[in-house]
Design an enzyme around this catalytic site. Structure first.
Site, PDB file in Angstrom:
ATOM      1  CG  HIS A 270      -2.248   1.098   1.038  1.00 53.86           C
ATOM      2  ND1 HIS A 270      -1.765   2.244   1.711  1.00 53.86           N
ATOM      3  CD2 HIS A 270      -3.331   0.261   1.018  1.00 53.86           C
ATOM      4  CE1 HIS A 270      -3.273   2.560   0.917  1.00 53.86           C
ATOM      5  NE2 HIS A 270      -4.065   2.088   0.811  1.00 53.86           N
ATOM      6  CG  ASP A 328      -7.590  -4.333  -3.377  1.00 54.16           C
ATOM      7  OD1 ASP A 328      -7.631  -3.110  -3.287  1.00 54.16           O
ATOM      8  OD2 ASP A 328      -9.479  -4.095  -2.994  1.00 54.16           O
TER       9      ASP A 328
HETATM   10  C1  SDX Z   1      -5.697   0.011  -3.407  1.00 54.19           C
HETATM   11  O1  SDX Z   1      -3.889   5.261  -1.715  1.00 54.19           O
HETATM   12  C2  SDX Z   1      -5.129   3.589  -1.152  1.00 54.19           C
HETATM   13  O2  SDX Z   1      -6.104   3.886  -0.138  1.00 54.19           O
HETATM   14  C3  SDX Z   1      -6.113   2.963  -2.325  1.00 54.19           C
HETATM   15  C4  SDX Z   1      -7.025   1.951  -1.924  1.00 54.19           C
HETATM   16  C5  SDX Z   1      -7.929   2.563  -1.412  1.00 54.19           C
HETATM   17  O3  SDX Z   1      -9.025   2.093  -0.753  1.00 54.19           O
HETATM   18  O4  SDX Z   1      -8.590   3.412  -2.467  1.00 54.19           O
HETATM   19  O5  SDX Z   1      -5.974   1.239  -0.096  1.00 54.19           O
HETATM   20  C6  SDX Z   1      -7.141   1.339  -2.411  1.00 54.19           C
HETATM   21  O6  SDX Z   1      -5.015   0.504  -4.301  1.00 54.19           O
HETATM   22  C7  SDX Z   1      -5.059  -0.844  -2.383  1.00 54.19           C
HETATM   23  C8  SDX Z   1      -3.746  -1.299  -3.502  1.00 54.19           C
HETATM   24  C9  SDX Z   1      -4.553  -2.128  -4.134  1.00 54.19           C
HETATM   25  N1  SDX Z   1      -3.433  -2.823  -4.849  1.00 54.19           N
HETATM   26  C10 SDX Z   1      -2.508  -4.027  -5.217  1.00 54.19           C
HETATM   27  O7  SDX Z   1      -2.529  -4.435  -4.509  1.00 54.19           O
HETATM   28  C11 SDX Z   1      -1.866  -4.375  -6.402  1.00 54.19           C
HETATM   29  C12 SDX Z   1      -0.745  -5.057  -5.722  1.00 54.19           C
HETATM   30  N2  SDX Z   1       0.277  -3.725  -5.053  1.00 54.19           N
HETATM   31  C13 SDX Z   1       1.334  -2.903  -5.229  1.00 54.19           C
HETATM   32  O8  SDX Z   1       0.902  -3.024  -6.462  1.00 54.19           O
HETATM   33  C14 SDX Z   1       1.157  -2.075  -4.915  1.00 54.19           C
HETATM   34  O9  SDX Z   1       1.274  -2.410  -3.140  1.00 54.19           O
HETATM   35  C15 SDX Z   1       1.376  -0.851  -4.794  1.00 54.19           C
HETATM   36  C16 SDX Z   1       0.749   0.150  -6.376  1.00 54.19           C
HETATM   37  C17 SDX Z   1      -0.788  -0.966  -4.310  1.00 54.19           C
HETATM   38  C18 SDX Z   1       1.683   0.384  -4.221  1.00 54.19           C
HETATM   39  O10 SDX Z   1       2.760   0.599  -5.142  1.00 54.19           O
HETATM   40  P1  SDX Z   1       4.171   1.448  -4.126  1.00 54.19           P
HETATM   41  O11 SDX Z   1       4.296   2.821  -4.077  1.00 54.19           O
HETATM   42  O12 SDX Z   1       5.551   1.123  -5.043  1.00 54.19           O
HETATM   43  O13 SDX Z   1       4.746   0.977  -2.845  1.00 54.19           O
HETATM   44  P2  SDX Z   1       5.787   0.941  -2.232  1.00 54.19           P
HETATM   45  O14 SDX Z   1       6.628   2.295  -2.657  1.00 54.19           O
HETATM   46  O15 SDX Z   1       5.685   0.472  -0.886  1.00 54.19           O
HETATM   47  O16 SDX Z   1       6.601  -0.323  -2.771  1.00 54.19           O
HETATM   48  C19 SDX Z   1       7.809  -0.807  -2.041  1.00 54.19           C
HETATM   49  C20 SDX Z   1       9.098  -1.067  -2.132  1.00 54.19           C
HETATM   50  C21 SDX Z   1       8.946  -1.234  -4.098  1.00 54.19           C
HETATM   51  O17 SDX Z   1      10.303  -1.932  -4.184  1.00 54.19           O
HETATM   52  P3  SDX Z   1      10.905  -0.914  -4.284  1.00 54.19           P
HETATM   53  O18 SDX Z   1      11.820  -0.073  -5.468  1.00 54.19           O
HETATM   54  O19 SDX Z   1      11.918  -0.453  -3.042  1.00 54.19           O
HETATM   55  O20 SDX Z   1      12.548  -2.609  -4.734  1.00 54.19           O
HETATM   56  O21 SDX Z   1       8.471  -3.094  -2.231  1.00 54.19           O
HETATM   57  C22 SDX Z   1       7.359  -3.544  -3.682  1.00 54.19           C
HETATM   58  C23 SDX Z   1       8.281  -2.140  -4.723  1.00 54.19           C
HETATM   59  O22 SDX Z   1       7.932  -2.592  -5.535  1.00 54.19           O
HETATM   60  N3  SDX Z   1       6.589  -3.867  -3.629  1.00 54.19           N
HETATM   61  C24 SDX Z   1       5.627  -4.928  -4.177  1.00 54.19           C
HETATM   62  C25 SDX Z   1       3.981  -4.409  -3.743  1.00 54.19           C
HETATM   63  N4  SDX Z   1       4.082  -3.597  -3.386  1.00 54.19           N
HETATM   64  C26 SDX Z   1       4.879  -3.111  -3.364  1.00 54.19           C
HETATM   65  N5  SDX Z   1       6.171  -6.079  -4.360  1.00 54.19           N
HETATM   66  C27 SDX Z   1       5.776  -7.052  -4.440  1.00 54.19           C
HETATM   67  N6  SDX Z   1       4.302  -7.471  -4.258  1.00 54.19           N
HETATM   68  C28 SDX Z   1       3.959  -6.910  -4.091  1.00 54.19           C
HETATM   69  N7  SDX Z   1       2.630  -6.186  -4.273  1.00 54.19           N
END
Ligand code: SDX
Length: 393
Positions: A270, A328
């Site tokens: 998130h 989700d």
């Molecule tokens: C919603 O914003 C909101 O409030 C949204 C929401 C709402 O109610 O409106 O809560 C609803 O959208 C929830 C999120 C749903 N999406 C998913 O579940 C999709 C899978 N998750 C991701 O794609 C991801 O976690 C995000 C998009 C939600 C956030 O992505 P970010 O901004 O890259 O997250 P981060 O900066 O915290 O990531 C830190 C690290 C990164 O790696 P590095 O660049 O540090 O090497 O963690 C990695 C990311 O690549 N990472 C993941 C991951 N999520 C983040 N690696 C593997 N699997 C994952 N799910």
């Protein structure tokens, strides 16, 4: 200075806005709506009462709640001519494509609530959207399966009415199970609002230009559709089905950690929560309840989801990056057990979030200082240069 850029006041008033509606503490995993914790609202309140809270800022008295519920109930039918709008789509159109179009098209049918300078018309538009978006979502579902539309009924509560519009058929009586209706209502509540997420920011930016409320909410629905946002519930269940059995979990955990693999664990991580998403905790409890009710003990998908959660939380990568299940992760398991196809998961998220979008829309329009949003950029392109005639290139 690379990476440091300031916003003009116009942008600040829409992107990093002030708000009194929802508060999230990502480190603590806390979510408050007008100060009330989401777990208390999910346990003790119900969706239309939470809608009132988000719209008006306080919990309603019994009389205020009755009046509000009657108002919403009596606006659930859509203009009969809108039915033609659905028939222009292919049967296999994704329900989100239909919702983006149909909600935007409401502006063509409800002119009398698009004068956003009038607080009363803003309120009428808010009520119309909360009341009619579930009807549109249910109709999109019925259209996709080739069944006749089922009209809303005033004798059913909000969640039961939605289930009835989705699952009733003219050929026989369909009685909504009250426990399923309760689970549906709780899913609506858990998705109602979430501060300045991508789709809410989209709605705020669209409304800053003075666009009508239906167009603004259609923009929010379009943004929510993405798999990184509201589309994650559909993507998560499809991922759980692809994993199939717990023995394949290590393979998917490894893929999620592999920077060369675009795969991400759907339903995990998130932008704000660096702890458990409190909604996921409530959703997981609901999943157990609904599946027990449905007599779907040992649901293989739920079992895989729980094993996947356990494996991910035990893995250093997810611990270091503070990645936890989000809203989700379990919602799709419940929705599928209730009988919905995965294509209806995000439309259900969208209808639930309509109140959050419209509450934030209303709050922003109530700000006399509001200016049009104008995002700035950090320009990394060419410096100025003269045109070169094609003969000389
Ligand atoms: C919603 O914003 C909101 O409030 C949204 C929401 C709402 O109610 O409106 O809560 C609803 O959208 C929830 C999120 C749903 N999406 C998913 O579940 C999709 C899978 N998750 C991701 O794609 C991801 O976690 C995000 C998009 C939600 C956030 O992505 P970010 O901004 O890259 O997250 P981060 O900066 O915290 O990531 C830190 C690290 C990164 O790696 P590095 O660049 O540090 O090497 O963690 C990695 C990311 O690549 N990472 C993941 C991951 N999520 C983040 N690696 C593997 N699997 C994952 N799910």
């Amino acid at each position: 200075q690379a990476g440091v850029f300031t916003y003009d006041p116009g942008f600040t008033s829409t992107a990093s806005c002030d708000s009194t509606i929802t508060f999230i503490d990502g480190d603590k995993g806390e979510l408050l709506h007008r100060g009330y914790p989401i777990d208390q609202l999910a346990a003790k309140s119900h969706y239309l009462e939470v809608c009132y809270l988000l719209l008006y800022g306080s919990l309603p008295s019994a009389a205020e709640l009755e009046h509000f519920e009657n108002t919403i109930t009596r606006h659930t039918m859509i203009h009969e001519q809108m039915h033609n709008f659905f028939r222009g789509f292919r049967r296999d159109a994704h329900p989100m494509a239909i919702m983006v179009g149909a909600v935007g098209a409401m502006a063509a049918f409800y002119h009398d609530s698009t004068d956003i300078s009038s607080p009363r018309e803003r309120e009428i538009a808010s009520h119309r959207l909360i009341a009619k978006v579930p009807t549109i979502a249910a109709m999109a579902y019925k259209y996709s399966i080739g069944q006749p539309f089922v009209y809303p009924r005033n004798d059913l509560d909000y969640a039961a009415n939605f289930l009835h519009m989705c699952f009733a058929v003219p050929a026989e009586e369909y009685n909504v199970d009250p426990i399923l209706a309760r689970a549906m209502d709780r899913i609506f509540t858990l998705h109602a609002d979430h501060e300045q997420n991508a789709s809410t920011s989209t709605v705020r930016l669209a409304s800053s230009s003075g666009a009508n409320p239906f167009a603004c909410i259609a923009a929010g629905i379009a943004c929510l559709w993405g798999p990184a946002h509201g589309g994650a519930n559909q993507a998560c269940l499809e991922m759980l089905k692809e994993i199939g059995t717990p023995d394949r979990i290590p393979e998917f955990i490894a893929r999620a950690k592999d920077k060369n693999d675009p795969f991400r664990l759907m339903g995990f991580g998130h932008r704000v929560y660096k702890n458990f998403d409190p909604r996921a905790t409530v959703m997981k409890q609901s999943a157990d309840e609904v599946l027990d009710l449905l007599g779907v003990e040992n649901n293989p998908i739920l079992a895989t989801a729980k094993e996947l959660e356990k494996a991910a939380l035990a893995d250093d990568y997810f611990a270091e990056k503070k990645l936890f299940p989000n809203v989700d992760f379990y919602s799709g398991v419940i929705l599928e057990a209730m009988g919905f196809p995965t294509s209806m998961f995000t439309p259900i998220f969208a209808l639930s979030r309509t109140v959050g979008w419209i509450s934030q829309w209303k709050e922003q329009l109530g700000d006399p200082q509001m200016k049009i949003g104008r995002p700035r950029q950090l320009y990394l392109g060419e410096t100025v240069r003269d045109y070169v005639d094609i003969e000389k290139r």
